[in-house]
Scaffold this motif. Structure first.
Motif, PDB file in Angstrom:
ATOM      1  N   ILE A   1       3.184   5.763   5.612  1.00 56.37           N
ATOM      2  CA  ILE A   1       3.052   4.819   4.491  1.00 56.37           C
ATOM      3  C   ILE A   1       2.263   5.452   3.358  1.00 56.37           C
ATOM      4  O   ILE A   1       2.634   5.354   2.180  1.00 56.37           O
ATOM      5  CB  ILE A   1       2.382   3.516   4.970  1.00 56.37           C
ATOM      6  N   ASP A   2       1.159   6.120   3.690  1.00 50.60           N
ATOM      7  CA  ASP A   2       0.358   6.781   2.657  1.00 50.60           C
ATOM      8  C   ASP A   2       1.193   7.810   1.896  1.00 50.60           C
ATOM      9  O   ASP A   2       1.108   7.914   0.666  1.00 50.60           O
ATOM     10  CB  ASP A   2      -0.856   7.467   3.287  1.00 50.60           C
ATOM     11  N   ALA A   3       2.002   8.575   2.641  1.00 44.99           N
ATOM     12  CA  ALA A   3       2.845   9.585   2.002  1.00 44.99           C
ATOM     13  C   ALA A   3       3.892   8.926   1.109  1.00 44.99           C
ATOM     14  O   ALA A   3       4.196   9.416   0.008  1.00 44.99           O
ATOM     15  CB  ALA A   3       3.515  10.448   3.068  1.00 44.99           C
ATOM     16  N   GLU A   4       4.444   7.819   1.568  1.00 41.71           N
ATOM     17  CA  GLU A   4       5.464   7.118   0.790  1.00 41.71           C
ATOM     18  C   GLU A   4       4.889   6.548  -0.503  1.00 41.71           C
ATOM     19  O   GLU A   4       5.516   6.606  -1.563  1.00 41.71           O
ATOM     20  CB  GLU A   4       6.064   5.991   1.634  1.00 41.71           C
ATOM     21  N   ILE A   5       3.670   6.013  -0.425  1.00 43.33           N
ATOM     22  CA  ILE A   5       3.036   5.419  -1.602  1.00 43.33           C
ATOM     23  C   ILE A   5       2.427   6.490  -2.500  1.00 43.33           C
ATOM     24  O   ILE A   5       2.302   6.320  -3.711  1.00 43.33           O
ATOM     25  CB  ILE A   5       1.946   4.414  -1.168  1.00 43.33           C
ATOM     26  N   GLY A   6       2.051   7.626  -1.899  1.00 46.99           N
ATOM     27  CA  GLY A   6       1.400   8.683  -2.665  1.00 46.99           C
ATOM     28  C   GLY A   6      -0.079   8.430  -2.861  1.00 46.99           C
ATOM     29  O   GLY A   6      -0.654   8.807  -3.892  1.00 46.99           O
ATOM     30  N   LEU A   7      -0.711   7.812  -1.854  1.00 47.67           N
ATOM     31  CA  LEU A   7      -2.119   7.458  -1.968  1.00 47.67           C
ATOM     32  C   LEU A   7      -2.752   7.458  -0.583  1.00 47.67           C
ATOM     33  O   LEU A   7      -2.249   6.803   0.334  1.00 47.67           O
ATOM     34  CB  LEU A   7      -2.270   6.064  -2.591  1.00 47.67           C
ATOM     35  N   THR A   8      -3.838   8.203  -0.429  1.00 50.43           N
ATOM     36  CA  THR A   8      -4.565   8.190   0.833  1.00 50.43           C
ATOM     37  C   THR A   8      -5.187   6.820   1.073  1.00 50.43           C
ATOM     38  O   THR A   8      -5.756   6.222   0.164  1.00 50.43           O
ATOM     39  CB  THR A   8      -5.676   9.256   0.817  1.00 50.43           C
ATOM     40  N   PHE A   9      -5.059   6.320   2.286  1.00 49.51           N
ATOM     41  CA  PHE A   9      -5.623   5.031   2.704  1.00 49.51           C
ATOM     42  C   PHE A   9      -4.912   3.849   2.041  1.00 49.51           C
ATOM     43  O   PHE A   9      -5.418   2.731   2.031  1.00 49.51           O
ATOM     44  CB  PHE A   9      -7.119   4.977   2.403  1.00 49.51           C
ATOM     45  N   ALA A  10      -3.714   4.104   1.518  1.00 48.52           N
ATOM     46  CA  ALA A  10      -2.957   3.014   0.891  1.00 48.52           C
ATOM     47  C   ALA A  10      -2.666   1.901   1.890  1.00 48.52           C
ATOM     48  O   ALA A  10      -2.667   0.713   1.547  1.00 48.52           O
ATOM     49  CB  ALA A  10      -1.658   3.555   0.310  1.00 48.52           C
ATOM     50  N   TRP A  11      -2.404   2.278   3.146  1.00 49.56           N
ATOM     51  CA  TRP A  11      -2.038   1.287   4.156  1.00 49.56           C
ATOM     52  C   TRP A  11      -3.114   0.218   4.321  1.00 49.56           C
ATOM     53  O   TRP A  11      -2.798  -0.952   4.568  1.00 49.56           O
ATOM     54  CB  TRP A  11      -1.787   1.979   5.500  1.00 49.56           C
ATOM     55  N   PHE A  12      -4.387   0.616   4.185  1.00 52.76           N
ATOM     56  CA  PHE A  12      -5.475  -0.348   4.371  1.00 52.76           C
ATOM     57  C   PHE A  12      -5.400  -1.451   3.318  1.00 52.76           C
ATOM     58  O   PHE A  12      -5.511  -2.646   3.636  1.00 52.76           O
ATOM     59  CB  PHE A  12      -6.828   0.356   4.296  1.00 52.76           C
ATOM     60  N   PHE A  13      -5.221  -1.068   2.062  1.00 50.47           N
ATOM     61  CA  PHE A  13      -5.212  -2.064   0.996  1.00 50.47           C
ATOM     62  C   PHE A  13      -3.946  -2.912   1.045  1.00 50.47           C
ATOM     63  O   PHE A  13      -3.976  -4.105   0.714  1.00 50.47           O
ATOM     64  CB  PHE A  13      -5.401  -1.366  -0.352  1.00 50.47           C
ATOM     65  N   LEU A  14      -2.839  -2.314   1.481  1.00 48.79           N
ATOM     66  CA  LEU A  14      -1.644  -3.116   1.723  1.00 48.79           C
ATOM     67  C   LEU A  14      -1.894  -4.118   2.849  1.00 48.79           C
ATOM     68  O   LEU A  14      -1.382  -5.239   2.826  1.00 48.79           O
ATOM     69  CB  LEU A  14      -0.469  -2.202   2.076  1.00 48.79           C
ATOM     70  N   MET A  15      -2.697  -3.720   3.816  1.00 46.59           N
ATOM     71  CA  MET A  15      -3.003  -4.598   4.949  1.00 46.59           C
ATOM     72  C   MET A  15      -3.816  -5.813   4.510  1.00 46.59           C
ATOM     73  O   MET A  15      -3.639  -6.917   5.051  1.00 46.59           O
ATOM     74  CB  MET A  15      -3.775  -3.821   6.013  1.00 46.59           C
ATOM     75  N   THR A  16      -4.710  -5.653   3.528  1.00 45.92           N
ATOM     76  CA  THR A  16      -5.512  -6.801   3.103  1.00 45.92           C
ATOM     77  C   THR A  16      -4.637  -7.883   2.495  1.00 45.92           C
ATOM     78  O   THR A  16      -5.020  -9.054   2.474  1.00 45.92           O
ATOM     79  CB  THR A  16      -6.588  -6.387   2.079  1.00 45.92           C
ATOM     80  N   HIS A  17      -3.477  -7.487   1.994  1.00 43.91           N
ATOM     81  CA  HIS A  17      -2.529  -8.481   1.495  1.00 43.91           C
ATOM     82  C   HIS A  17      -1.761  -9.100   2.658  1.00 43.91           C
ATOM     83  O   HIS A  17      -1.468 -10.301   2.649  1.00 43.91           O
ATOM     84  CB  HIS A  17      -1.563  -7.842   0.496  1.00 43.91           C
ATOM     85  N   GLY A  18      -1.452  -8.286   3.663  1.00 42.95           N
ATOM     86  CA  GLY A  18      -0.839  -8.800   4.884  1.00 42.95           C
ATOM     87  C   GLY A  18       0.671  -8.779   4.916  1.00 42.95           C
ATOM     88  O   GLY A  18       1.269  -8.910   5.983  1.00 42.95           O
ATOM     89  N   ARG A  19       1.316  -8.608   3.763  1.00 45.60           N
ATOM     90  CA  ARG A  19       2.777  -8.687   3.752  1.00 45.60           C
ATOM     91  C   ARG A  19       3.428  -7.394   4.231  1.00 45.60           C
ATOM     92  O   ARG A  19       4.511  -7.429   4.823  1.00 45.60           O
ATOM     93  CB  ARG A  19       3.265  -9.023   2.341  1.00 45.60           C
ATOM     94  N   TRP A  20       2.785  -6.255   3.994  1.00 44.56           N
ATOM     95  CA  TRP A  20       3.417  -4.974   4.306  1.00 44.56           C
ATOM     96  C   TRP A  20       2.822  -4.297   5.530  1.00 44.56           C
ATOM     97  O   TRP A  20       3.485  -3.504   6.171  1.00 44.56           O
ATOM     98  CB  TRP A  20       3.330  -4.047   3.090  1.00 44.56           C
ATOM     99  N   VAL A  21       1.565  -4.582   5.826  1.00 47.38           N
ATOM    100  CA  VAL A  21       0.928  -4.050   7.036  1.00 47.38           C
ATOM    101  C   VAL A  21       0.222  -5.212   7.725  1.00 47.38           C
ATOM    102  O   VAL A  21      -0.628  -5.875   7.120  1.00 47.38           O
ATOM    103  CB  VAL A  21      -0.086  -2.933   6.711  1.00 47.38           C
ATOM    104  N   ASP A  22       0.576  -5.453   8.967  1.00 39.69           N
ATOM    105  CA  ASP A  22      -0.012  -6.570   9.705  1.00 39.69           C
ATOM    106  C   ASP A  22      -1.496  -6.311   9.960  1.00 39.69           C
ATOM    107  O   ASP A  22      -1.871  -5.200  10.361  1.00 39.69           O
ATOM    108  CB  ASP A  22       0.722  -6.728  11.038  1.00 39.69           C
TER     109      ASP A  22
END
Length: 230
Positions: free
Chosen positions: A173-194
Motif C-alpha cells: 500500500i505504501d508503495a502504491e500511494i508513494g508514501l511511507t506509513f501511508a497505510w496507518f493514516f488510511l487506517m484512521t479513516h477505516g475505509r481502506w485499511v481495517d
C-alpha cells in the motif's frame, strides 16, 4: 460635609512626618468586629475581582455539566452503518474509540509529524472536509480527512492471515500511494485499511515478531493504546 468625607475627623492619624498617605475616600465599616478602615478604591477593585471569579466558576461548572450530559448522550447513542452486507447498529464508542481522549484532528496532524511521513507535505496527500456547525447554541468543529490517492482495494484482517502477510500488504500500500506509513493514516479513516490490521501489527511489535521504523512503531503503539478514527 464634603470635607468630612474626604478627610474624616474620626480617623486618628499620626503626626504628618510618619503618617501613611492614603489616596481616595476612606470609609468606616459598620457592624464589623473591632471596627475597621477600608480604602474604597481597593475595596471596589477587590469586589469586582471576586465577582469575576464567581462568574468564571459558575461558567466552568455549567460547561462541565454540559460536557458530562453530552458525554452520556454520546455513550448511549448508536450509529446505523449501511454497507454491502446490509445495515448494522454500532455503539458510538465502538465506532469512535478514543473520542474523549482529545481532538482526533490534532492527533492526526501530530502523528504525521512524529512518523516517517513527515518528510512529505500532508496537503500533498490529504484534503480535509471541514465542518463548522452551531448545534443548539453549541459550536462544533471537526474535519474528515480525504486521501488524494486511494489504494486499489481495502486491506481487511482475514481469517488466519499472519502478521507477516499483513506487513507485506501494508508495504505494498505504501508503495502504491508513494508514501511511507501511508497505510496507518488510511487506517484512521477505516475505509481502506481495517483498524483490526493496526491492532494485529501492534501486537506483533509487542511480541517482537515484526518491526517498523522506531518513530512509526511509537505512533502505532500509541494509537493502539488510545485509538481514534474518522
Amino acid at each position: 460635609s464634603a470635607d468630612d468625607l474626604l478627610e474624616p475627623s474620626w480617623v486618628r492619624r499620626e503626626p504628618d512626618a510618619v503618617a501613611p498617605v492614603l489616596a481616595g475616600p476612606i470609609y468606616r465599616l459598620r457592624g464589623r468586629a473591632g471596627g475597621g478602615i477600608v480604602h474604597m478604591r481597593s475595596f471596589l477593585a477587590r469586589r469586582a475581582r471576586i465577582e469575576r471569579e464567581q462568574r468564571e466558576a459558575r461558567r466552568v461548572r455549567i460547561e462541565r455539566e454540559q460536557r458530562a450530559a453530552r458525554r452520556t448522550e454520546l455513550e448511549n447513542s448508536v450509529l446505523h452503518e449501511v454497507g454491502p452486507a446490509g445495515t448494522r447498529d454500532i455503539p458510538f464508542l465502538e465506532a469512535s474509540p478514543g473520542w474523549f481522549e482529545g481532538p482526533r484532528e490534532n492527533r492526526f496532524f501530530a502523528d504525521w509529524q512524529r512518523s516517517s511521513a513527515c518528510g512529505h507535505r500532508i496537503f500533498d496527500h490529504w484534503a480535509f472536509d471541514i465542518h463548522d456547525l452551531d448545534d443548539r447554541g453549541r459550536r462544533e468543529i471537526d474535519f474528515i480527512p480525504r486521501p488524494l490517492k486511494m489504494p486499489a482495494g481495502k486491506l481487511a484482517l482475514g481469517v488466519n492471515i499472519s502478521v507477516h502477510r499483513l506487513m507485506e500488504r501494508i508495504e505494498a500500500i505504501d508503495a502504491e500511494i508513494g508514501l511511507t506509513f501511508a497505510w496507518f493514516f488510511l487506517m484512521t479513516h477505516g475505509r481502506w485499511v481495517d483498524p483490526d490490521v493496526g491492532d494485529a501489527i501492534a501486537e506483533g511489535l509487542r511480541q517482537g515478531r515484526v518491526r517498523l521504523p522506531g518513530r512509526d512503531a511509537a505512533v502505532l503503539l500509541a494509537w493502539a493504546d488510545k485509538k481514534y478514527l474518522f
